[in-house]
Motif scaffolding. Structure first.
Motif, PDB file in Angstrom:
ATOM      1  N   LYS A 296       0.811  -1.212   0.000  1.00 31.37           N
ATOM      2  CA  LYS A 296       0.000   0.000   0.000  1.00 31.37           C
ATOM      3  C   LYS A 296       0.848   1.267   0.000  1.00 31.37           C
ATOM      4  N   GLY A 297       2.148   1.129   0.271  1.00 32.11           N
ATOM      5  CA  GLY A 297       3.012   2.290   0.288  1.00 32.11           C
ATOM      6  C   GLY A 297       3.215   2.878   1.669  1.00 32.11           C
ATOM      7  N   THR A 298       2.666   2.231   2.680  1.00 33.61           N
ATOM      8  CA  THR A 298       2.895   2.682   4.053  1.00 33.61           C
ATOM      9  C   THR A 298       3.324   1.491   4.898  1.00 33.61           C
ATOM     10  N   PHE A 299       4.247   1.746   5.814  1.00 33.55           N
ATOM     11  CA  PHE A 299       4.667   0.723   6.756  1.00 33.55           C
ATOM     12  C   PHE A 299       5.383   1.394   7.916  1.00 33.55           C
ATOM     13  N   ASN A 300       5.387   0.713   9.040  1.00 32.20           N
ATOM     14  CA  ASN A 300       6.095   1.215  10.213  1.00 32.20           C
ATOM     15  C   ASN A 300       7.464   0.560  10.280  1.00 32.20           C
TER      16      ASN A 300
ATOM     17  N   ILE B  44      17.322  15.394  10.899  1.00 32.27           N
ATOM     18  CA  ILE B  44      18.166  16.574  10.640  1.00 32.27           C
ATOM     19  C   ILE B  44      18.486  16.675   9.152  1.00 32.27           C
ATOM     20  N   TYR B  45      18.809  15.559   8.532  1.00 31.95           N
ATOM     21  CA  TYR B  45      19.069  15.549   7.088  1.00 31.95           C
ATOM     22  C   TYR B  45      17.869  16.097   6.325  1.00 31.95           C
ATOM     23  N   ALA B  46      16.681  15.631   6.691  1.00 34.23           N
ATOM     24  CA  ALA B  46      15.460  16.076   6.015  1.00 34.23           C
ATOM     25  C   ALA B  46      15.281  17.589   6.163  1.00 34.23           C
ATOM     26  N   MET B  47      15.433  18.095   7.379  1.00 34.68           N
ATOM     27  CA  MET B  47      15.278  19.541   7.603  1.00 34.68           C
ATOM     28  C   MET B  47      16.304  20.336   6.807  1.00 34.68           C
ATOM     29  N   GLU B  48      17.555  19.881   6.826  1.00 31.42           N
ATOM     30  CA  GLU B  48      18.623  20.596   6.116  1.00 31.42           C
ATOM     31  C   GLU B  48      18.409  20.604   4.610  1.00 31.42           C
ATOM     32  N   HIS B  49      17.690  19.645   4.106  1.00 31.08           N
ATOM     33  CA  HIS B  49      17.454  19.539   2.656  1.00 31.08           C
ATOM     34  C   HIS B  49      16.041  19.954   2.259  1.00 31.08           C
ATOM     35  N   GLY B  50      15.302  20.530   3.205  1.00 31.21           N
ATOM     36  CA  GLY B  50      13.961  21.027   2.903  1.00 31.21           C
ATOM     37  C   GLY B  50      12.980  19.933   2.517  1.00 31.21           C
ATOM     38  N   LYS B  51      13.134  18.782   3.139  1.00 34.00           N
ATOM     39  CA  LYS B  51      12.274  17.642   2.822  1.00 34.00           C
ATOM     40  C   LYS B  51      11.524  17.208   4.070  1.00 34.00           C
ATOM     41  N   SER B  52      10.454  16.486   3.837  1.00 34.68           N
ATOM     42  CA  SER B  52       9.770  15.846   4.964  1.00 34.68           C
ATOM     43  C   SER B  52      10.582  14.614   5.369  1.00 34.68           C
ATOM     44  N   LEU B  53      10.324  14.137   6.566  1.00 38.92           N
ATOM     45  CA  LEU B  53      10.987  12.919   7.021  1.00 38.92           C
ATOM     46  C   LEU B  53      10.639  11.752   6.097  1.00 38.92           C
ATOM     47  N   ASN B  54       9.376  11.651   5.692  1.00 38.80           N
ATOM     48  CA  ASN B  54       8.971  10.573   4.769  1.00 38.80           C
ATOM     49  C   ASN B  54       9.732  10.650   3.460  1.00 38.80           C
ATOM     50  N   ALA B  55       9.894  11.859   2.906  1.00 39.17           N
ATOM     51  CA  ALA B  55      10.610  12.020   1.639  1.00 39.17           C
ATOM     52  C   ALA B  55      12.072  11.612   1.786  1.00 39.17           C
ATOM     53  N   ALA B  56      12.692  11.963   2.909  1.00 40.90           N
ATOM     54  CA  ALA B  56      14.089  11.596   3.139  1.00 40.90           C
ATOM     55  C   ALA B  56      14.248  10.085   3.271  1.00 40.90           C
ATOM     56  N   VAL B  57      13.326   9.436   3.991  1.00 38.50           N
ATOM     57  CA  VAL B  57      13.385   7.984   4.148  1.00 38.50           C
ATOM     58  C   VAL B  57      13.148   7.300   2.802  1.00 38.50           C
ATOM     59  N   GLU B  58      12.183   7.802   2.041  1.00 33.58           N
ATOM     60  CA  GLU B  58      11.923   7.234   0.711  1.00 33.58           C
ATOM     61  C   GLU B  58      13.157   7.350  -0.176  1.00 33.58           C
ATOM     62  N   GLU B  59      13.808   8.504  -0.147  1.00 34.09           N
ATOM     63  CA  GLU B  59      15.035   8.711  -0.930  1.00 34.09           C
ATOM     64  C   GLU B  59      16.120   7.722  -0.511  1.00 34.09           C
ATOM     65  N   ALA B  60      16.303   7.542   0.798  1.00 36.15           N
ATOM     66  CA  ALA B  60      17.318   6.620   1.299  1.00 36.15           C
ATOM     67  C   ALA B  60      17.027   5.186   0.854  1.00 36.15           C
ATOM     68  N   ILE B  61      15.774   4.768   0.971  1.00 34.26           N
ATOM     69  CA  ILE B  61      15.407   3.411   0.552  1.00 34.26           C
ATOM     70  C   ILE B  61      15.590   3.249  -0.951  1.00 34.26           C
ATOM     71  N   ASP B  62      15.155   4.246  -1.705  1.00 35.75           N
ATOM     72  CA  ASP B  62      15.297   4.196  -3.164  1.00 35.75           C
ATOM     73  C   ASP B  62      16.759   4.064  -3.558  1.00 35.75           C
ATOM     74  N   ASN B  63      17.627   4.826  -2.917  1.00 30.53           N
ATOM     75  CA  ASN B  63      19.070   4.742  -3.219  1.00 30.53           C
ATOM     76  C   ASN B  63      19.650   3.375  -2.842  1.00 30.53           C
ATOM     77  N   MET B  64      19.120   2.783  -1.795  1.00 34.88           N
ATOM     78  CA  MET B  64      19.629   1.487  -1.346  1.00 34.88           C
ATOM     79  C   MET B  64      19.239   0.347  -2.274  1.00 34.88           C
ATOM     80  N   VAL B  65      18.030   0.375  -2.816  1.00 32.59           N
ATOM     81  CA  VAL B  65      17.536  -0.778  -3.580  1.00 32.59           C
ATOM     82  C   VAL B  65      17.657  -0.635  -5.091  1.00 32.59           C
ATOM     83  N   LYS B  66      18.172   0.494  -5.580  1.00 32.98           N
ATOM     84  CA  LYS B  66      18.350   0.636  -7.025  1.00 32.98           C
ATOM     85  C   LYS B  66      19.319  -0.420  -7.528  1.00 32.98           C
ATOM     86  N   LEU B  67      18.954  -1.011  -8.631  1.00 33.74           N
ATOM     87  CA  LEU B  67      19.800  -2.060  -9.210  1.00 33.74           C
ATOM     88  C   LEU B  67      20.787  -1.492 -10.180  1.00 33.74           C
TER      89      LEU B  67
END
Length: 111
Positions: free
Chosen positions: A71-75, A88-111
């Motif tokens: 569904k796109g949501t999980f704890n 802190i990373y999210a605030m420094e980059h003008g992002k929400s916490l969700n956007a920062a976590v999504e970016e981190a996960i996306d960078n981790m799982v890219k093939l």
């Protein structure tokens, strides 16, 4: 490389029963039990497709919404230190916490 089958946004396991000398599996990520089997990989994959199609047709006939596996949501639980660092990373980059976590996960799982 993955040992999962994929069809119409559903994923299924691939397992082997030595006792029955067959391959079998079940759809993962949903509460409904959808299982399938086959004597060969080709038969297993075909029965997986048939099982998903039958599930979707049954939902349509019963006028109910089929379960969606993702569904796109999980704890997630992380250490307080990591939580602070990503916040802190999210605030420094003008992002929400969700956007920062999504970016981190996306960078981790890219093939």
């Amino acid at each position: 490389m993955s040992d999962l089958l994929s069809y119409k946004n559903y994923n299924g396991t691939v397992e082997f029963s030595k006792e029955d000398n067959c391959l079998f599996g079940k759809v993962i990520g949903i509460k409904s039990l959808i299982s399938y089997e086959g004597a060969s990989v080709k038969e297993l994959e075909q029965d997986f497709h048939n099982a998903v199609d039958e599930y979707l047709e049954d939902c349509k006939e019963r006028n109910i919404e089929p379960e969606q596996p993702y569904k796109g949501t999980f704890n997630v639980r992380i250490s307080p230190e990591l939580h602070r660092t990503i916040a802190i990373y999210a605030m420094e980059h003008g992002k929400s916490l969700n956007a920062a976590v999504e970016e981190a996960i996306d960078n981790m799982v890219k093939l």
